[in-house]
Design an enzyme around this catalytic site. Structure first.
Site: not given
Length: 246
Positions: A12, A201
């Site tokens: 990230e 997700d």
């Protein structure tokens, strides 16, 4: 303005390292603080480690050692809102703990005893982000939304649990494992915290959710950084405009 960017994972924070000059590095347990220069702006790039405790420790270290004027939490989230897709970006407007239940003592579901029922993101910074979203609407290769985010210590793959939370908090957009801890510590230090998160997700789909996270965490990281850069550029423009002309 001194800005710290906090992410849980290397995947990230990595997009921020691209085209950045790293001028210093501090390592304290799971916390890595890198001093970076990106497009002429100094940033603190912080990899906290996963989960509330790691996030709280990292934020405390940054606040104590460097006193940033703004903390930006970016990274991946699971989508509770069925209209969201992988890669979409969500700006949390408020945070609630998704795994706290002290209702037997009269607290709201999700409210830690003796703490607020929810944590609101600074209204002025939210308005700035809304303006940027409107201005850059045509430059976004993803949907951008605003709304409620949850923070929990669990990866939300179990459909029954997700549905149970939605029955209590039907406006939930997304969930993460660090955001509220960062916001809470920021408020203790009177440092504003904003979050820019991208969907890796769709929560509640079992093994499919886990596979999606593994496959899309880097994409989510890139999209979160993509929108964050619009904010950083707008702040740089303000500084440049404010500087006296020779």
């Amino acid at each position: 303005m001194k800005i710290a960017v906090i992410c849980a994972m290397q995947e990230e924070i990595a997009p921020f390292r691209i085209n950045s000059d790293i001028t210093g590095r501090e390592v304290m347990g799971k916390t890595v603080i890198e001093h970076a220069v990106r497009e002429g702006r100094e940033l603190l790039l912080v990899e906290s480690g996963i989960g509330k405790v790691n996030a709280a420790v990292a934020t405390t270290l940054v606040a104590d050692r460097h006193r940033p004027d703004l903390i930006i939490n970016t990274g991946s989230v699971g989508a509770f809102d069925a209209t969201l897709k992988v890669g979409d970006v969500v700006i949390p407007t408020s945070y609630i703990y998704g795994d706290v239940d002290a209702t037997c003592f009269g607290y709201a579901w999700g409210q830690m005893p003796q703490m607020p029922p929810s944590y609101e993101i600074d209204a002025a910074w939210l308005e700035r982000l809304r303006v940027i979203a409107q201005e850059e609407q045509g430059n976004l290769p993803y949907r951008l939304d605003f709304g409620l985010a949850l923070t929990l210590d669990s990866f939300m793959s179990e459909g029954e649990r997700v549905q149970g939370i939605l029955e209590k908090l039907p406006d939930t957009k997304v969930s993460d494992m660090e955001g509220l801890a960062i916001v809470e510590v920021g408020q203790r230090y009177e440092i504003p915290v904003i979050a820019v998160k991208s969907v890796s997700d769709i929560a509640g789909h079992g093994a499919e959710s886990a596979d999606s996270f593994d496959e899309n965490v880097e994409l989510a990281g890139r999209h979160a950084v993509h929108f964050t850069e619009f904010l950083l550029r707008s702040l740089s423009s303000e500084v440049a405009t404010a500087e006296p002309q020779a």
